[in-house]
Design a protein around this motif. Sequence first.
Motif, mmCIF file in Angstrom:
data_model
loop_
_atom_site.group_PDB
_atom_site.id
_atom_site.type_symbol
_atom_site.label_atom_id
_atom_site.label_comp_id
_atom_site.label_asym_id
_atom_site.label_seq_id
_atom_site.Cartn_x
_atom_site.Cartn_y
_atom_site.Cartn_z
ATOM 1 N N GLY A 59 -42.917 4.950 36.975
ATOM 2 C CA GLY A 59 -43.352 3.696 37.570
ATOM 3 C C GLY A 59 -42.596 3.252 38.801
ATOM 4 O O GLY A 59 -42.878 2.184 39.338
ATOM 5 N N VAL A 60 -41.639 4.060 39.276
ATOM 6 C CA VAL A 60 -40.886 3.620 40.458
ATOM 7 C C VAL A 60 -41.814 3.534 41.664
ATOM 8 O O VAL A 60 -41.898 2.508 42.339
ATOM 9 C CB VAL A 60 -39.700 4.573 40.767
ATOM 10 N N PHE A 63 -45.416 0.591 45.590
ATOM 11 C CA PHE A 63 -46.696 0.413 46.275
ATOM 12 C C PHE A 63 -47.376 -0.900 45.905
ATOM 13 O O PHE A 63 -48.040 -1.497 46.742
ATOM 14 C CB PHE A 63 -47.591 1.633 46.057
ATOM 15 N N SER A 64 -47.152 -1.371 44.690
ATOM 16 C CA SER A 64 -47.783 -2.672 44.413
ATOM 17 C C SER A 64 -47.034 -3.777 45.154
ATOM 18 O O SER A 64 -47.639 -4.720 45.645
ATOM 19 C CB SER A 64 -47.910 -2.937 42.917
ATOM 20 N N ALA A 65 -45.691 -3.630 45.301
ATOM 21 C CA ALA A 65 -44.951 -4.637 46.070
ATOM 22 C C ALA A 65 -45.422 -4.644 47.523
ATOM 23 O O ALA A 65 -45.607 -5.705 48.134
ATOM 24 C CB ALA A 65 -43.452 -4.340 46.015
ATOM 25 N N LEU A 66 -45.670 -3.462 48.062
ATOM 26 C CA LEU A 66 -46.113 -3.394 49.458
ATOM 27 C C LEU A 66 -47.520 -3.966 49.604
ATOM 28 O O LEU A 66 -47.819 -4.664 50.575
ATOM 29 C CB LEU A 66 -46.057 -1.949 49.961
ATOM 30 N N ASN A 85 -49.654 -2.039 54.882
ATOM 31 C CA ASN A 85 -50.457 -0.837 54.723
ATOM 32 C C ASN A 85 -49.553 0.393 54.781
ATOM 33 O O ASN A 85 -48.782 0.560 55.714
ATOM 34 C CB ASN A 85 -51.497 -0.815 55.861
ATOM 35 N N VAL A 86 -49.630 1.236 53.755
ATOM 36 C CA VAL A 86 -48.795 2.438 53.722
ATOM 37 C C VAL A 86 -49.533 3.577 54.411
ATOM 38 O O VAL A 86 -50.656 3.897 54.065
ATOM 39 C CB VAL A 86 -48.472 2.831 52.261
ATOM 40 N N ILE A 143 -39.445 -3.700 53.849
ATOM 41 C CA ILE A 143 -38.101 -3.610 53.250
ATOM 42 C C ILE A 143 -37.848 -4.830 52.352
ATOM 43 O O ILE A 143 -37.314 -4.707 51.246
ATOM 44 C CB ILE A 143 -37.032 -3.481 54.361
ATOM 45 N N GLN A 144 -38.275 -5.993 52.830
ATOM 46 C CA GLN A 144 -38.079 -7.202 52.004
ATOM 47 C C GLN A 144 -38.838 -7.093 50.688
ATOM 48 O O GLN A 144 -38.317 -7.451 49.630
ATOM 49 C CB GLN A 144 -38.526 -8.447 52.790
ATOM 50 N N ALA A 145 -40.037 -6.574 50.751
ATOM 51 C CA ALA A 145 -40.840 -6.469 49.520
ATOM 52 C C ALA A 145 -40.194 -5.498 48.528
ATOM 53 O O ALA A 145 -40.117 -5.763 47.325
ATOM 54 C CB ALA A 145 -42.256 -6.007 49.869
ATOM 55 N N ILE A 146 -39.700 -4.370 49.038
ATOM 56 C CA ILE A 146 -39.095 -3.366 48.139
ATOM 57 C C ILE A 146 -37.786 -3.921 47.564
ATOM 58 O O ILE A 146 -37.486 -3.775 46.380
ATOM 59 C CB ILE A 146 -38.854 -2.030 48.890
#
Length: 439
Positions: free
Chosen positions: A386-387, A392-395, A401-402, A427-430
Amino acid sequence: MKKVVKFGGSSLASAEQFKKVASIILAEESRRYVVPSAPGKRYSSDTKVTDMLYGCYALAENGEDFSNELNAIKARYNEIIDGLGLDLNLDGEFAIVEENFKNKAGRHYAASRGEYLNGIVLANYLGFEFIDSATVIFFKEDGTLNDKKTQKVLSAKLAETKYAVIPGFYGGNDDGTVHTFSRGGSDVTGSIVAKACHADVYENWTDVSGFMVADPRIIKNPEVIDTITYRELRELSYMGASVLHEDAIFPVRKEGIPINIRNTNAPEDRGTFIVESTCKKSDFIITGIAGKKGFASVNIEKDMMNAEVGFGRKILSVFEENGLSFEHMPSGIDTLTVLIHQSEFEEKEQKILGGIHRAVQPDHIELETDLALIAVVGRGMKSVRGVSGRIFSALAHAHVNVKMIDQGSSELNIIIGVSNDDYEAAIQAIYHIFVTARI
Ligand code: ASP
């Protein structure tokens, strides 16, 4: 217990800082070998002594008058000597420096005087022996370290010296002239000294309380990494996070000596331990996040690419012929993307596109610019489910957009490509999902 302690330029920029340094060293008997940098900046607009020396020597080399510049350097040392109330006079040393500058002793010699003179002052203040690094650290003719000779001479010298100051940043050539490491090289000296005396720890004292989980310019007051492995450090440093000269890792890593990054202005903080391996789990699954802007991607499309043997090699050889190294190369069945540094690519763009057309006759080539790469690094990610899902859900929640994903099979890092504009938000989201949300 034996420790080597290296102090950076900001830790030795003024008499006030020297006092903090001395109380740190004298607090533990095991702090036996001290490696100082040259005096750094006292305030943000100040000039480091090393830069003053380069500037001063440039005048000398042109045959111009450099007395004002040399006097300004002298004033930096005298301010420290007076502030500490030392009975020490560097006039004789400065007369030699002046003479050697006039005789064009070279940029390496010039720059090295910052550490050399600071070492004399610090040794005098501590009552430790002063060892001129030119007599114990040696370089080969090609400018690389002569490790064998250095270890032999330096270990013998340290075996007979209980407490000593060994200035950072320089050593000697076989002909007796001086040679410096690249900028920030006192870190390397500290590491070489730690190896030579079989230190238990190499303490690297600076002006931050360790290696941060993320860049403090993007995350306010980020958490400090407690323990990081050399491999993790390398991944993060490569992506732009820096507290230590890259070459400082090798001498101690082989010997299994940990590096402890510490803060001269907050000596009670434990700092970060850099180790070869550890059972210690990182506090947040991930160890750190780092990244860089300024990448471009070349997306190459060709029907039935997957069946064409040698396709990837042909494309990469075009980059190679143009002297460009690539960062990542994600691929699909009929597509292949090469990520490179935009600034390097821009100069050679048309030559490379022409080369790819000739080499593989693609159906279509598309360029994308202004990309950023973010590395999420952590030994704790291995085998944890789940890492990447959480990343990706945080982003997605942060509307980022990845554009690219790359996870090495070591599971030590996940690389994510986003647009430059989304870099900070990503970066803030991660950081938030792994660190803030967990505290
Ligand atoms: N004084 C040198 C520099 O400014 C080396 C060092 O501080 O590590 O790069």
